[in-house]
Write a protein that holds these residues in place. Structure first.
Motif, PDB file in Angstrom:
ATOM      1  N   GLU A 112      30.623 -64.572-103.549  1.00  0.00           N
ATOM      2  CA  GLU A 112      29.699 -63.582-104.455  1.00  0.00           C
ATOM      3  C   GLU A 112      29.036 -63.917-105.466  1.00  0.00           C
ATOM      4  N   GLU A 113      29.563 -65.092-106.317  1.00  0.00           N
ATOM      5  CA  GLU A 113      28.740 -65.819-107.224  1.00  0.00           C
ATOM      6  C   GLU A 113      27.714 -66.687-106.692  1.00  0.00           C
ATOM      7  N   ALA A 121      26.232 -65.844-103.773  1.00  0.00           N
ATOM      8  CA  ALA A 121      25.078 -64.757-103.563  1.00  0.00           C
ATOM      9  C   ALA A 121      24.035 -64.310-104.541  1.00  0.00           C
ATOM     10  N   ARG A 132      27.566 -61.743 -99.667  1.00  0.00           N
ATOM     11  CA  ARG A 132      28.297 -60.538-100.136  1.00  0.00           C
ATOM     12  C   ARG A 132      28.937 -59.843 -98.965  1.00  0.00           C
ATOM     13  N   ALA A 185      32.095 -62.006 -98.007  1.00  0.00           N
ATOM     14  CA  ALA A 185      33.011 -62.136 -98.797  1.00  0.00           C
ATOM     15  C   ALA A 185      33.762 -60.654 -98.913  1.00  0.00           C
ATOM     16  N   ALA A 186      33.124 -59.478 -98.608  1.00  0.00           N
ATOM     17  CA  ALA A 186      33.639 -58.167 -98.235  1.00  0.00           C
ATOM     18  C   ALA A 186      34.506 -58.359 -97.014  1.00  0.00           C
TER      19      ALA A 186
END
Length: 216
Positions: free
Chosen positions: A102-103, A105, A115, A118-119
């Motif tokens: 996420e970072e 992204a 993202r 990550a989800a």
């Protein structure tokens, strides 16, 4: 795969086949020799994470040594432990990796793919560590395939040409002596390796470290 095999073994074999294809590119199917080798490993108690990790280690080794031989599961054999590996110890360990993605992204012009990955990692059922590894590597394979497809024909061609130039410098006459099918396979293998190298946190080595609690 043999339809007479138990469902669990068929699923495991399919995951390993898919990973080898993602790593090397090229044909979607295993040779008959690789198929027999894979089933023998699984029946002997080799776990999917161990086999996937061996494939990735073999891919790294092939990057360092020019060869005309195709990337088969035989290359992974020497990276297997003498005894089947025990299950990965930690559970519920993928949240830190999801945070890293996420970072990362946030620094991309299009953050959506990372993202989404990550989800997917956060949403994986946490039944056991091996299940987490297998679920995560499946999500990662799909992500890398989408990244490759997103390049489009022009972007893929540019990467393949760059890889061919690298191999020409590394292999010299060896590349020139290869038939076109062999050379094409080596070029695609190197191109896929370059794409994976852009995401070191998604390698099997990194994933195992997270699952074993080594990257918190």
């Amino acid at each position: 795969m043999d339809s007479q095999l138990p469902d669990s073994l068929q699923r495991a074999a399919e995951e390993v086949r898919a990973h080898l294809v993602t790593v090397r590119g090229g044909g979607l199917f295993l040779s008959s020799a690789d198929g027999r080798r894979l089933i023998a490993w699984l029946e002997a108690g080799r776990a999917v994470p161990e086999l996937i990790h061996a494939i990735e280690l073999a891919a790294v080794a092939r990057e360092k040594k020019p060869t005309k031989l195709p990337f088969s599961l035989g290359y992974a054999a020497r990276f297997l432990a003498r005894e089947p590996a025990p299950p990965l110890a930690a559970e519920g360990a993928l949240a830190p990796l999801a945070l890293v993605l996420e970072e990362r992204a946030g620094a991309r012009s299009d953050p959506a793919p990372l993202r989404a990955l990550a989800a997917e990692l956060r949403a994986l059922p946490e039944a056991d560590a091996e299940g987490l590894f297998r679920g995560a590597t499946g999500a990662i394979r799909a992500f890398l395939t989408r990244e490759w497809d997103a390049l489009g024909a022009e972007g893929q061609a540019a990467r393949l040409e760059a890889a061919r130039a690298e191999l020409a410098e590394l292999y010299g006459a060896l590349l020139e002596d290869m038939d076109e099918d062999t050379a094409r396979a080596r070029v695609e293998e190197r191109t896929r390796a370059r794409l994976r190298a852009e995401y070191p946190e998604l390698s099997s080595t990194s994933l195992m470290a997270y699952l074993e609690g080594g990257q918190r």
